[in-house]
Motif scaffolding. Structure first.
Motif, PDB file in Angstrom:
ATOM      1  N   ASN A  10       0.989  -1.453   0.248  1.00 30.23           N
ATOM      2  CA  ASN A  10      -0.156   0.421  -0.335  1.00 30.23           C
ATOM      3  C   ASN A  10       1.329   1.297   0.499  1.00 30.23           C
ATOM      4  O   ASN A  10       0.285   2.408   0.489  1.00 30.23           O
ATOM      5  N   ASN A  46       1.806   4.715  -0.995  1.00 32.01           N
ATOM      6  CA  ASN A  46       0.787   5.588  -1.993  1.00 32.01           C
ATOM      7  C   ASN A  46       1.737   7.138  -2.721  1.00 32.01           C
ATOM      8  O   ASN A  46       2.715   7.031  -2.471  1.00 32.01           O
ATOM      9  N   ASP A  74       0.965   9.642  -2.025  1.00 31.09           N
ATOM     10  CA  ASP A  74       1.626  10.792  -1.829  1.00 31.09           C
ATOM     11  C   ASP A  74       2.991  10.827  -1.150  1.00 31.09           C
ATOM     12  O   ASP A  74       3.493  11.940  -0.826  1.00 31.09           O
ATOM     13  N   ILE A  97       1.583  -5.439  -1.721  1.00 31.17           N
ATOM     14  CA  ILE A  97       0.755  -5.350  -2.211  1.00 31.17           C
ATOM     15  C   ILE A  97      -0.022  -3.949  -2.780  1.00 31.17           C
ATOM     16  O   ILE A  97       1.323  -3.375  -1.929  1.00 31.17           O
ATOM     17  N   ASN A  98      -0.941  -3.617  -3.551  1.00 31.90           N
ATOM     18  CA  ASN A  98      -0.927  -2.190  -3.823  1.00 31.90           C
ATOM     19  C   ASN A  98      -0.140  -1.291  -3.763  1.00 31.90           C
ATOM     20  O   ASN A  98      -0.893   0.529  -3.769  1.00 31.90           O
ATOM     21  N   CYS A 113      -1.079   3.682  -4.571  1.00 32.05           N
ATOM     22  CA  CYS A 113      -2.730   3.638  -4.737  1.00 32.05           C
ATOM     23  C   CYS A 113      -3.577   5.691  -3.814  1.00 32.05           C
ATOM     24  O   CYS A 113      -1.742   6.066  -4.256  1.00 32.05           O
ATOM     25  N   GLY A 114      -4.045   6.031  -4.624  1.00 27.46           N
ATOM     26  CA  GLY A 114      -3.908   7.214  -4.114  1.00 27.46           C
ATOM     27  C   GLY A 114      -3.943   8.135  -5.609  1.00 27.46           C
ATOM     28  O   GLY A 114      -5.609   7.408  -5.988  1.00 27.46           O
ATOM     29  N   SER A 115      -3.783   8.950  -5.781  1.00 25.97           N
ATOM     30  CA  SER A 115      -3.731  10.055  -6.263  1.00 25.97           C
ATOM     31  C   SER A 115      -3.851   9.385  -7.655  1.00 25.97           C
ATOM     32  O   SER A 115      -3.122   8.347  -8.036  1.00 25.97           O
ATOM     33  N   SER A 116      -4.382  10.656  -8.352  1.00 27.31           N
ATOM     34  CA  SER A 116      -4.227   9.966  -9.522  1.00 27.31           C
ATOM     35  C   SER A 116      -3.021  11.063 -10.327  1.00 27.31           C
ATOM     36  O   SER A 116      -2.245  11.096 -11.943  1.00 27.31           O
ATOM     37  N   ILE A 120      -0.657  -3.214  -8.385  1.00 29.72           N
ATOM     38  CA  ILE A 120      -0.466  -1.518  -8.554  1.00 29.72           C
ATOM     39  C   ILE A 120      -2.049  -1.472  -8.902  1.00 29.72           C
ATOM     40  O   ILE A 120      -2.866  -1.832  -9.246  1.00 29.72           O
ATOM     41  N   ARG A 124      -4.828   1.127 -10.302  1.00 31.59           N
ATOM     42  CA  ARG A 124      -4.800   0.978 -12.344  1.00 31.59           C
ATOM     43  C   ARG A 124      -4.539   1.904 -12.345  1.00 31.59           C
ATOM     44  O   ARG A 124      -4.175   1.616 -13.612  1.00 31.59           O
ATOM     45  N   ILE A 125      -5.125   3.629 -11.528  1.00 30.84           N
ATOM     46  CA  ILE A 125      -4.108   4.483 -12.034  1.00 30.84           C
ATOM     47  C   ILE A 125      -2.748   4.861 -12.358  1.00 30.84           C
ATOM     48  O   ILE A 125      -1.881   5.159 -13.567  1.00 30.84           O
TER      49      ILE A 125
END
Ligand code: SF4
Lengths: 455, 173
Positions: free
Chosen positions: B13, B15, B17, B60-61, B64-67, B88, B90-91
């Protein structure tokens, strides 16, 4: 694929967006979105788009641009960014440009009825799944992809698998859609909906107010979802109709064209209303009975309670009743998740006749100028200010650490936003807890994280 | 096409940021400025020590978060060649491939690779090779390979628009 095979919402929406009779899950399509959203990042996207050597974007009428992420401009560089955006909109003939203070992109485009049921909106903002509240397909994309859309009008998308989440019964008093969203993410993880189209179903969903429905698809961005969906109903259509009237009147339009038809606005108002309503309804898409879902999760509203997401990920969820004595220096009510009239009303109810705790500041930023006006009229703003709250300009505020409410290192913020990542609000040394507006307000009054029941 | 580099390993996770802080997204536009803040809040040693071709390995992931696309470009501008993760967001996945950064979902490899391991990625064979073994990942679809081969979405679309202009003979569409 024959039309008789049951289809998910995502299949129907992307088939429509790609101009195909039907699509299969996993198929990659060239989608032509109805609306392309960008915000303070518009100037940076323009820089990418210029590499295509075009004089004019090919889809000015499908673009919507808001200035919301750092408004009013906190620094000269931010102001230059806004100035560039205004110049670009002017030179490209982009009519849907929303100025500083009008509000947050997802709220504004909803209020302006710029997205209708069944439509596809792609936005260079990760919370674009928001538009699932009205039965649209909304997904976030990157800046190069947005520039590509401006240049070509289309973008590749893969038709996602779908997940079904059902809610039965009515939420208990003090429990909100935000609590439901936090519970789902807490149960299934921040990647629980990774790449899925999340469909919300059940009587518990249709019983939610529209403002509450908006919270769910919005929060699904934190669940990893590609998009989310709530079936539109009469209340949805009424809301959009009012927004449409407001916008068309402002534009002085005499005709409205969408979903393959045009309606003259100059006739008998009752008839015009009926025609517009029928047009909005005609675009709505509903998943078929028996559509394929990769997973189904069922919740009973009566089992839910107020929750808080603890630092530093959205899936660290605990009932507010289990957190005791966490001091907060800042409480923040606002954002595209929970900055609407009903959120301000819930907070006003909590603080009425009380004072914000000393050592705690309570920052209130309405999601839009319309929300602010409605809240003023209803007396909520007065109640909040009397209690000691501070009011900010409609926009994103400190949500992503740009300005207007940045915490100091070592401080704790409780926020009605959607994201509590380390560093999200500007410094990696601050902690962010997420909760419903009522919990944020109660915490502001207590100076420690608290539920409205603790007052 | 084979590329190789050392592994930088991170957890679950992670992110956007901490990959590229939001406070910079509307002010920093230049390559060097963006590169300088990569992973600032996750790993302050990264920018000073990363070498061209290095690989990010994560749980995992990832992303994540912002585009925000700078989460991918800040890595590209530091020469990172690939992200290998258990999953990962998706964006990030799209942003990475759209900027020519390989985004590879391969849980087995992501778990097995250790910090500093020398990792080779063979796109033709869809294989990740390093000291502890060889792992296969699902091959990219031809449309994604088209974008990766072009060096990203922008050059890919530039080509497409140029081809259309030639076909229709009308310059800009
Ligand atoms: S309020 Fe926060 S989450 Fe919503 S669009 Fe603005 S920055 Fe993004």
């Amino acid at each position: 694929m024959s039309a008789s095979i049951p289809q998910t919402f995502a299949q129907k929406a992307l088939a429509r967006a790609a101009g195909l009779p039907s699509v299969e899950i996993g198929q990659v399509v060239d989608a032509r979105p109805d609306v392309v959203l960008s915000h303070d990042n518009t100037a940076a996207i323009r820089q990418i788009w210029r590499q295509f050597g075009q004089e004019k974007v090919v889809i000015p009428e499908r673009m919507a641009v808001t200035m919301d992420h750092a408004v009013p401009a906190p620094t000269t560089r931010h102001a230059q960014n806004h100035a560039e955006i205004r110049r670009f909109a002017q030179e490209q003939g982009i009519r849907n440009l929303f100025e500083v203070g009008r509000g947050i992109c997802h709220q504004v485009l909803s209020e302006e009825a710029l997205v209708l049921p069944g439509w596809t909106i792609l936005g260079s903002d990760s919370h674009t799944p928001h538009f699932g509240w009205l039965g649209a397909f909304g997904a976030g994309i990157g800046r190069s992809e947005t520039a590509t859309l401006w240049a070509t009008g289309e973008l590749w998308l893969r038709v996602p698998e779908s997940m079904r989440i059902e809610l039965t019964g009515d939420l208990p008093a003090g429990v909100t859609a935000k609590d439901f969203a936090l519970r789902i993410i807490g149960d299934l993880g921040a990647d629980g909906g990774l790449y899925r189209s999340v469909e919300f179903h059940g009587a518990g969903i249709q019983a939610l107010s529209l403002a509450s429905r908006m919270v769910l698809p919005n929060m699904m961005a934190e669940f990893g979802a590609k998009n989310a969906y709530i079936a539109p109903d009469d209340a949805t259509v009424d809301y959009l109709l009012a927004g449409l009237h407001r916008r068309l009147e402002r534009e002085g339009a005499t005709e409205f064209c969408a979903n393959g038809q045009c309606i003259s606005l100059t006739g008998d108002p009752v008839t015009v209303d009926e025609e517009l309503r029928a047009l909005i309804r005609a675009g709505a898409l509903f998943p078929d009975e028996g559509a394929p879902y990769a997973e189904t999760h069922c919740y009973h509203a009566a089992d839910l309670e107020p929750y808080v997401a603890c630092p530093h990920t959205v899936d660290q969820v605990v009932p507010v009743s289990q957190l005791s004595g966490v001091q907060v220096q800042q409480a923040f009510l606002g954002t595209c998740t929970n900055g609407r009239l009903e959120d301000l009303a819930a907070a006003a109810d909590v603080v009425r006749g009380r004072k914000i705790a000393s050592g705690t500041r309570f920052l209130v930023i309405p999601a839009s100028s319309l929300v602010l006006q409605d809240a003023l009229r209803a007396g909520y703003i007065e109640t909040l200010l009397e209690a000691g709250a501070v009011l900010g300009t409609p926009g994103c505020g400190p949500c992503m650490g740009n300005h207007m409410g940045i915490p100091a290192p070592g401080e704790v913020t409780i926020s009605s936003a959607n994201r509590n990542f380390r560093g999200r609000m500007g410094t990696p040394d601050a902690e962010i807890y997420l909760a419903s507006p009522a919990v944020v307000a109660a915490s502001a009054v207590c100076g420690v994280i608290a539920g409205p029941g603790d007052l | 096409m084979t590329q190789s580099g050392r592994a930088w390993k991170y957890g679950d996770n992670v992110n956007t940021d901490v990959i590229f802080p939001g406070k910079y997204t509307y002010t920093l536009r230049e390559r060097d400025e963006i590169a300088a803040h990569a992973l600032e809040d996750l790993d302050p040693t990264f920018v000073a020590n990363v070498q061209p071709g290095d690989v990010i390995v994560a749980g995992i992931n990832w992303g994540c978060g912002s585009s925000r696309e700078q989460a991918a470009t800040c890595l590209v501008y530091n020469g990172v060649g690939a992200v290998i993760a258990e999953s990962i967001s998706r964006i990030f996945y799209r942003n990475a491939l759209n900027n020519g950064l390989l985004a590879i979902v391969c849980p087995e490899a992501a778990r097995a690779i250790q910090p500093g391991d020398k990792v080779a990625i063979d796109l033709a064979a869809s294989e990740i090779r390093f000291s502890a073994g060889t792992f296969r990942f699902p091959p990219f679809s031809p449309s994604i390979m088209g974008i990766v081969d072009a060096g990203g979405l922008v050059p890919y679309v530039q080509c497409k628009l140029a081809a259309q202009a030639t076909a229709y003979g009308d310059g800009v569409r």
